[in-house]
Scaffold this motif. Structure first.
Motif, PDB file in Angstrom:
ATOM      1  N   SER A  21      18.618  -5.419   3.479  1.00 42.05           N
ATOM      2  CA  SER A  21      18.969  -6.503   2.564  1.00 42.05           C
ATOM      3  C   SER A  21      18.020  -6.523   1.374  1.00 42.05           C
ATOM      4  CB  SER A  21      18.914  -7.855   3.295  1.00 42.05           C
ATOM      5  OG  SER A  21      19.075  -8.922   2.386  1.00 42.05           O
ATOM      6  N   SER A  22      18.590  -6.525   0.176  1.00 52.28           N
ATOM      7  CA  SER A  22      17.747  -6.581  -1.029  1.00 52.28           C
ATOM      8  C   SER A  22      17.089  -7.946  -1.183  1.00 52.28           C
ATOM      9  CB  SER A  22      18.595  -6.276  -2.267  1.00 52.28           C
ATOM     10  OG  SER A  22      19.676  -7.201  -2.379  1.00 52.28           O
ATOM     11  N   GLY A  23      17.666  -8.977  -0.549  1.00 53.52           N
ATOM     12  CA  GLY A  23      17.096 -10.318  -0.642  1.00 53.52           C
ATOM     13  C   GLY A  23      15.798 -10.470   0.108  1.00 53.52           C
ATOM     14  N   LEU A  24      15.481  -9.490   0.989  1.00 60.43           N
ATOM     15  CA  LEU A  24      14.246  -9.570   1.779  1.00 60.43           C
ATOM     16  C   LEU A  24      13.163  -8.620   1.264  1.00 60.43           C
ATOM     17  CD1 LEU A  24      15.715  -9.728   5.406  1.00 60.43           C
ATOM     18  CD2 LEU A  24      14.789 -11.610   4.054  1.00 60.43           C
ATOM     19  N   VAL A  25      13.448  -7.929   0.163  1.00 56.75           N
ATOM     20  CA  VAL A  25      12.483  -6.954  -0.361  1.00 56.75           C
ATOM     21  C   VAL A  25      11.179  -7.640  -0.762  1.00 56.75           C
ATOM     22  CG1 VAL A  25      12.031  -5.354  -2.255  1.00 56.75           C
ATOM     23  CG2 VAL A  25      14.243  -5.329  -1.110  1.00 56.75           C
ATOM     24  N   GLU A  26      11.279  -8.822  -1.346  1.00 60.15           N
ATOM     25  CA  GLU A  26      10.076  -9.542  -1.777  1.00 60.15           C
ATOM     26  C   GLU A  26       9.460 -10.370  -0.654  1.00 60.15           C
ATOM     27  OE1 GLU A  26      10.909 -11.847  -5.213  1.00 60.15           O
ATOM     28  OE2 GLU A  26      11.736 -10.174  -6.359  1.00 60.15           O
ATOM     29  N   GLY A  27       9.977 -10.215   0.543  1.00 56.69           N
ATOM     30  CA  GLY A  27       9.445 -10.982   1.661  1.00 56.69           C
ATOM     31  C   GLY A  27      10.165 -12.319   1.816  1.00 56.69           C
ATOM     32  N   ILE A  28       9.795 -13.048   2.837  1.00 63.12           N
ATOM     33  CA  ILE A  28      10.400 -14.350   3.119  1.00 63.12           C
ATOM     34  C   ILE A  28       9.483 -15.444   2.578  1.00 63.12           C
ATOM     35  CG2 ILE A  28      11.155 -15.915   4.956  1.00 63.12           C
ATOM     36  CD1 ILE A  28      11.703 -13.439   6.674  1.00 63.12           C
ATOM     37  N   GLU A  29      10.054 -16.330   1.795  1.00 62.41           N
ATOM     38  CA  GLU A  29       9.275 -17.424   1.231  1.00 62.41           C
ATOM     39  C   GLU A  29       8.768 -18.342   2.338  1.00 62.41           C
ATOM     40  OE1 GLU A  29       8.318 -18.175  -1.774  1.00 62.41           O
ATOM     41  OE2 GLU A  29       9.359 -16.638  -2.919  1.00 62.41           O
ATOM     42  N   PHE A  30       7.536 -18.799   2.176  1.00 61.11           N
ATOM     43  CA  PHE A  30       6.941 -19.685   3.179  1.00 61.11           C
ATOM     44  C   PHE A  30       7.749 -20.969   3.335  1.00 61.11           C
ATOM     45  CE2 PHE A  30       4.144 -23.268   4.144  1.00 61.11           C
ATOM     46  CZ  PHE A  30       3.638 -22.859   5.362  1.00 61.11           C
ATOM     47  N   LEU A  35      14.015 -22.296  -5.304  1.00 59.51           N
ATOM     48  CA  LEU A  35      12.883 -21.377  -5.274  1.00 59.51           C
ATOM     49  C   LEU A  35      13.150 -20.131  -6.112  1.00 59.51           C
ATOM     50  CD1 LEU A  35      11.926 -21.518  -1.471  1.00 59.51           C
ATOM     51  CD2 LEU A  35      10.649 -22.506  -3.370  1.00 59.51           C
ATOM     52  N   LYS A  36      14.260 -19.450  -5.815  1.00 58.69           N
ATOM     53  CA  LYS A  36      14.595 -18.206  -6.531  1.00 58.69           C
ATOM     54  C   LYS A  36      16.065 -18.149  -6.928  1.00 58.69           C
ATOM     55  CE  LYS A  36      13.101 -15.464  -3.259  1.00 58.69           C
ATOM     56  NZ  LYS A  36      12.667 -14.289  -2.483  1.00 58.69           N
ATOM     57  N   PHE A  37      16.788 -19.279  -6.708  1.00 56.86           N
ATOM     58  CA  PHE A  37      18.225 -19.326  -6.974  1.00 56.86           C
ATOM     59  C   PHE A  37      18.926 -18.166  -6.263  1.00 56.86           C
ATOM     60  CE2 PHE A  37      16.188 -21.461 -10.560  1.00 56.86           C
ATOM     61  CZ  PHE A  37      16.838 -22.685 -10.520  1.00 56.86           C
ATOM     62  N   ASN A  38      18.538 -17.980  -5.006  1.00 55.93           N
ATOM     63  CA  ASN A  38      19.051 -16.889  -4.188  1.00 55.93           C
ATOM     64  C   ASN A  38      19.741 -17.482  -2.970  1.00 55.93           C
ATOM     65  OD1 ASN A  38      19.574 -14.571  -2.782  1.00 55.93           O
ATOM     66  ND2 ASN A  38      17.454 -13.833  -2.753  1.00 55.93           N
ATOM     67  N   GLU A  39      21.025 -17.174  -2.812  1.00 60.77           N
ATOM     68  CA  GLU A  39      21.774 -17.753  -1.691  1.00 60.77           C
ATOM     69  C   GLU A  39      21.305 -17.209  -0.339  1.00 60.77           C
ATOM     70  OE1 GLU A  39      25.635 -14.727  -1.527  1.00 60.77           O
ATOM     71  OE2 GLU A  39      25.846 -16.741  -2.380  1.00 60.77           O
ATOM     72  N   ASN A  68       0.816  -1.218   0.000  1.00 58.17           N
ATOM     73  CA  ASN A  68       0.000   0.000   0.000  1.00 58.17           C
ATOM     74  C   ASN A  68       0.848   1.266   0.000  1.00 58.17           C
ATOM     75  OD1 ASN A  68      -2.809  -1.066   0.209  1.00 58.17           O
ATOM     76  ND2 ASN A  68      -2.025  -1.963   2.086  1.00 58.17           N
ATOM     77  N   THR A  69       1.935   1.252   0.742  1.00 57.09           N
ATOM     78  CA  THR A  69       2.744   2.467   0.867  1.00 57.09           C
ATOM     79  C   THR A  69       4.085   2.373   0.148  1.00 57.09           C
ATOM     80  OG1 THR A  69       3.774   1.692   2.929  1.00 57.09           O
ATOM     81  CG2 THR A  69       1.696   2.906   3.117  1.00 57.09           C
ATOM     82  N   GLY A  70       4.530   1.162  -0.194  1.00 57.74           N
ATOM     83  CA  GLY A  70       5.825   0.994  -0.838  1.00 57.74           C
ATOM     84  C   GLY A  70       6.997   1.080   0.121  1.00 57.74           C
ATOM     85  N   VAL A  71       6.716   1.124   1.418  1.00 61.93           N
ATOM     86  CA  VAL A  71       7.773   1.233   2.433  1.00 61.93           C
ATOM     87  C   VAL A  71       8.322  -0.158   2.743  1.00 61.93           C
ATOM     88  CG1 VAL A  71       8.286   1.908   4.825  1.00 61.93           C
ATOM     89  CG2 VAL A  71       6.726   3.297   3.424  1.00 61.93           C
ATOM     90  N   ARG A  72       9.656  -0.243   2.889  1.00 62.56           N
ATOM     91  CA  ARG A  72      10.272  -1.513   3.264  1.00 62.56           C
ATOM     92  C   ARG A  72      10.105  -1.758   4.762  1.00 62.56           C
ATOM     93  NH1 ARG A  72      16.009  -2.254   0.031  1.00 62.56           N
ATOM     94  NH2 ARG A  72      15.222  -1.831  -2.079  1.00 62.56           N
ATOM     95  N   ARG A  73       9.757  -2.997   5.114  1.00 62.94           N
ATOM     96  CA  ARG A  73       9.554  -3.335   6.523  1.00 62.94           C
ATOM     97  C   ARG A  73      10.377  -4.567   6.884  1.00 62.94           C
ATOM     98  NH1 ARG A  73       3.033  -3.682   6.717  1.00 62.94           N
ATOM     99  NH2 ARG A  73       3.525  -5.366   5.279  1.00 62.94           N
ATOM    100  N   PHE A  74      11.158  -4.461   7.955  1.00 65.91           N
ATOM    101  CA  PHE A  74      11.920  -5.585   8.512  1.00 65.91           C
ATOM    102  C   PHE A  74      12.857  -6.228   7.479  1.00 65.91           C
ATOM    103  CE2 PHE A  74       7.592  -5.826  10.538  1.00 65.91           C
ATOM    104  CZ  PHE A  74       7.933  -5.101  11.679  1.00 65.91           C
TER     105      PHE A  74
END
Length: 500
Positions: free
Chosen positions: A197-206, A406-410, A187-193
């Motif tokens: 780290s750019s690896g957490l921008v899309e959130g944590i995979e379940f 999942l995302k080939f992300n270390e 809604n706001t585009g603000v990064r939270r928690f």
């Protein structure tokens, strides 16, 4: 007629050769992990979540469901032959099941488990058929206000019923919500928690959180304990109970099925509570309670029926309301999200082949369990000799491969290790991870519905109390908390008086 046409659709989906194969793989793998102590359905489903990317949604859910109720049955084999529950829900079966084995009735005990599980599984599946569509129609009338209160009630209810104190359960749920909200606020585009780290921008995979909390933490916990197995070495013969044993088992199976079905629908109650409740009920109404613990038939038949009935009916709130009642159901819900399916009442209307195909596969899966387990009991028994130190390297490798795919992300690999450490700390602090994973899943949905409710009411929070349905959920939630809190406060007060 609607039910018959829906079931016809379901069986046409479940009878597909590929879906039959997925069902067979699921129940076989479920039995295998149920037999092996230390490897449960939560660990296995968490480990296999990334693999469901490449499967059709029907096949993925059918396989995961087969693992779940297959493990519910497989745990009884270990309990009877080794006096060690493969699953926590099989603890009660150890009490009388192993004593029956010591008396030369191991085959009869295993057969009673198979019969009780089959009857309970069929009844539980029928209950989904009957209760699923009406619940869905009711849930379709829910707005964001009602959904927020329902999810909050389910989360608190689960947190209150887990092992340990209610305060720990609630705190774990709140922690799960915070972690689940990591990423960019849509809604706001603000990064939270994200901690920069750019690896957490899309959130944590379940799947990352699930693998770390359950698979990795379980490995560490099991490796620090010495394996002690009192294996039954007698010959297993007479795989069918005699007439007297069948007569004694009929009513307990029916009562256990009803008890398990009731607790399966309740969020947070789970199979373990259902099996203990069924066992205590049989012991209370028995003419000679002293027989329990000495190899009583009722002490095996009722808990196993309750175990499988609870496993089947736990799909009702998960599929119809989008509310997982346990950690395993949260993983199933995660599998739906991975497939791009929004959980909730829309599943039945938007994906009827998925819902009814899963139900039909449960009947097929329960039949496969009977066919698989009784003739192959010798094979399952031989697997009990596999030490856990041989199993855990394969589990660890599969977890790492699955997460990286999942995302080939270390970063995901490091997150799994971090969640594994957190899960191990939770175990040491006697904190159940189930409320955390439920908060992780429900957190974003709770936030979304709360925001929508506030927008609709122009910021007036009284909207949650003016809606009769929402008020009912909240009142029930507070009553549960009150009922569970008062006894502990009373015991603490009495303890303080005695110490004074």
């Amino acid at each position: 007629m609607d039910i018959l046409s829906n079931l016809a659709l379901g069986f046409s989906v479940a009878a597909d050769p590929w879906n039959l194969l997925y069902c067979l793989i699921g129940v076989t793998l479920g039995t295998f992990i149920g037999v092996l102590p230390g490897v449960g359905p939560v660990v296995t489903i968490a480990m296999l979540l990334p693999l469901t990317f490449g499967l059709p949604s029907e096949g993925a859910l059918i396989m995961l469901a087969g693992i779940y109720y297959g493990a519910a049955y497989g745990g009884s084999t270990t309990a009877i032959l080794v006096n060690l529950p493969g699953e926590s829900s099989s603890v009660v079966t150890c009490i009388d099941g192993y004593q029956m084995a010591r008396k030369g009735r191991a085959g009869a005990a295993l057969a009673l488990c198979a019969i009780g599980s089959f009857v309970a599984g069929c009844f539980g599946t029928a209950l989904i058929v009957v209760a699923g569509p009406p619940l869905t129609k009711i849930a379709l009338e829910f707005g964001p206000v009602e959904y927020f209160s329902l999810m909050l009630m389910a989360l608190v209810f689960t947190s209150a019923l887990v092992h340990g104190s209610m305060a720990k359960g609630v705190l774990m749920a709140l922690f799960g919500i915070l972690v689940g909200l990591a990423g960019v606020d849509i809604n706001t585009g603000v990064r939270r928690f994200t901690f920069g780290s750019s690896g957490l921008v899309e959130g944590i995979e379940f799947a990352v959180a699930a693998m770390g909390l359950f698979a990795i933490a379980e490995i560490v916990k099991n490796l620090e304990t010495v394996e002690k197995r009192e294996v039954f070495t007698g010959r297993i013969s007479g795989l069918m109970p005699n007439r007297d044993e069948m007569r004694q088992a009929v009513k307990p199976i029916m009562r256990g099925t009803l008890v398990g079905s009731f607790f399966g629908v309740l969020p947070g109650a789970g199979q373990t509570i259902a099996t203990f409740a069924a066992y205590m009920l049989e012991k209370r109404i028995a003419k000679d309670p002293s027989r329990f613990g000495q190899g009583a038939v009722e002490g095996v038949a009722a808990p196993e029926a309750a175990n499988n009935a609870s496993a089947q009916t736990s799909f009702i709130p998960t599929l119809t309301l989008g509310i997982p009642g346990s950690a395993t159901m949260a993983l199933v819900l995660g599998a739906l999200m991975i497939q791009g399916i929004v959980p909730g009442p829309q599943v039945i209307t938007s994906h009827p082949s998925l819902f009814w195909g899963l139900i039909a596969s449960m009947w097929i899966g329960n039949l496969l369990l009977v066919v698989l387990n009784l003739p192959l009991v010798g094979v399952w028994t031989s697997m009990l000799r596999i030490p856990y130190r041989v199993l855990f390297p394969g589990i660890l490798v599969l977890c790492c491969i699955g997460v990286f795919s999942l995302k080939f992300n270390e970063v995901d690999i490091w997150l799994v290790a971090l969640f594994g450490l957190a899960g191990y700390i939770f175990v040491k602090l006697d904190c159940e991870p189930a409320p955390f994973i439920l908060g992780f899943v429900l957190g974003p949905m709770i936030e979304e519905n709360f925001r929508r409710a506030m927008l609709m009411s122009r910021g007036d929070p009284s909207v949650f109390f003016t809606s009769p349905i929402s008020l009912g959920f909240l009142v029930f939630m507070f009553l549960i908390m009150l009922v569970l809190t008062i006894p502990s406060l009373r015991s603490q007060k009495e303890r303080a008086i005695l110490e004074a």
